[in-house]
Design a protein around this motif. Structure first.
Motif, short mmCIF file in Angstrom:
data_model
loop_
_atom_site.label_atom_id
_atom_site.label_comp_id
_atom_site.label_asym_id
_atom_site.label_seq_id
_atom_site.Cartn_x
_atom_site.Cartn_y
_atom_site.Cartn_z
N SER A 1 46.58 74.07 68.01
CA SER A 1 47.89 74.05 68.64
C SER A 1 48.87 73.19 67.86
CB SER A 1 47.75 73.50 70.07
OG SER A 1 49.03 73.33 70.65
N ALA A 2 50.11 73.65 67.83
CA ALA A 2 51.17 72.91 67.15
C ALA A 2 51.65 71.72 67.97
CB ALA A 2 52.33 73.83 66.83
N ALA A 3 51.28 71.68 69.24
CA ALA A 3 51.76 70.63 70.13
C ALA A 3 51.29 69.26 69.64
CB ALA A 3 51.25 70.87 71.55
N GLY A 4 52.23 68.39 69.34
CA GLY A 4 51.92 67.03 68.94
C GLY A 4 51.49 66.86 67.49
N ALA A 5 51.28 67.98 66.77
CA ALA A 5 50.80 67.88 65.40
C ALA A 5 51.95 67.87 64.40
CB ALA A 5 49.83 69.02 65.09
N GLY A 6 52.98 68.65 64.68
CA GLY A 6 54.19 68.63 63.88
C GLY A 6 54.01 68.95 62.42
N TRP A 7 54.74 68.19 61.59
CA TRP A 7 54.80 68.48 60.16
C TRP A 7 53.47 68.29 59.46
CZ3 TRP A 7 53.43 64.87 56.59
CH2 TRP A 7 53.37 63.54 57.03
N LEU A 8 52.63 67.37 59.96
CA LEU A 8 51.34 67.13 59.30
C LEU A 8 50.45 68.36 59.40
CD1 LEU A 8 49.41 65.22 57.84
CD2 LEU A 8 48.66 64.39 60.09
N ARG A 9 50.41 68.97 60.56
CA ARG A 9 49.64 70.20 60.74
C ARG A 9 50.17 71.29 59.81
NH1 ARG A 9 51.17 74.73 63.46
NH2 ARG A 9 49.54 76.13 64.28
N ALA A 10 51.50 71.46 59.78
CA ALA A 10 52.09 72.49 58.92
C ALA A 10 51.77 72.23 57.45
CB ALA A 10 53.60 72.53 59.14
N ALA A 11 51.84 70.96 57.05
CA ALA A 11 51.56 70.63 55.65
C ALA A 11 50.11 70.92 55.30
CB ALA A 11 51.89 69.16 55.39
N ILE A 12 49.20 70.54 56.18
CA ILE A 12 47.77 70.78 55.91
C ILE A 12 47.50 72.27 55.81
CG2 ILE A 12 45.46 70.62 56.91
CD1 ILE A 12 46.32 67.89 58.08
N LEU A 13 48.03 73.04 56.75
CA LEU A 13 47.79 74.49 56.75
C LEU A 13 48.41 75.15 55.53
CD1 LEU A 13 48.32 75.28 60.54
CD2 LEU A 13 46.16 75.33 59.27
N ALA A 14 49.61 74.69 55.13
CA ALA A 14 50.25 75.28 53.95
C ALA A 14 49.44 74.99 52.69
CB ALA A 14 51.68 74.74 53.81
N VAL A 15 48.94 73.78 52.56
CA VAL A 15 48.13 73.43 51.39
C VAL A 15 46.84 74.23 51.38
CG1 VAL A 15 46.79 71.59 50.30
CG2 VAL A 15 49.12 71.14 51.07
#
Length: 199
Positions: free
Chosen positions: A17-31
């Motif tokens: 879930s994106a809830a509470g994870a924000g940019w860090l989640r997006a960065a990890i998934l993009a990498v």
């Protein structure tokens, strides 16, 4: 009841879930996604009439699983790595690296990766990734969008008097159909696994 234009959760948001994870989640998934794209470019599968990589499979699946925004960001990160000279593309570093490679014969397909990830992500957010037939339809649309700029760029580079379709399309059709069939099975199965885990 959800209408046809209602934005629905993507597969990756159902897993993480994106809830509470924000940019860090997006960065990890993009990498992670960019690493998968690199690996898929380097995998050469013996096939007829030409060997195939798994890259278009990875582009379409990442687009559908991530959604249009994160999917495009992931592909853009991958292209940025290539532009900086990292050997992330198929045939690199043997066939060149960096921007010189990107404006060569495969340049149009690289643009197509961005467009296809956008299209597949958009359709996934409309629920097209839940069943076999709608997933297959989304993948076909994504693949057409991916190949169109690739073939057009070949025509611009070499001239339409050359056998452009024989160079940049027809030898890959059987391989693309095989990869789309695989993805059309894998994505709905992943959704089924997610749902079963919740119950």
């Amino acid at each position: 009841m959800r209408g046809p234009t209602t934005v629905q959760p993507t597969l990756i948001s159902a897993v993480w879930s994106a809830a509470g994870a924000g940019w860090l989640r997006a960065a990890i998934l993009a990498v992670v996604g960019s690493l998968l794209l690199t690996a898929s470019a380097k995998i050469l599968v013996p096939f007829w009439p030409v060997p195939m990589t798994m890259q278009t499979f990875a582009v379409l699946v990442i687009g559908m699983a991530y959604g249009p925004r994160l999917g495009v960001a992931t592909v853009a990160l991958y292209l940025a790595q290539g532009a900086l000279g990292l050997p992330v593309f198929a045939g690199t570093p043997e066939k060149g690296i960096g921007l010189a490679y990107m404006v060569g014969p495969t340049g149009g397909y690289l643009v197509g990766y961005l467009l296809a990830a956008t299209a597949c992500g958009y359709l996934a957010e409309r629920g097209w990734d839940r069943g076999l037939f709608t997933t297959a339809a989304a993948l076909v649309i994504g693949n057409v969008i991916l190949f169109l700029p690739g073939v057009l760029w070949l025509g611009v580079l070499f001239g339409w008097s050359k056998p452009i379709l024989a160079w940049g399309l027809t030898p890959f059709l059987l391989g693309e159909a095989t990869k789309m069939a695989l993805a059309a099975v894998v994505i709905p199965l992943a959704w089924k696994a997610v749902r079963s885990r919740r119950h």
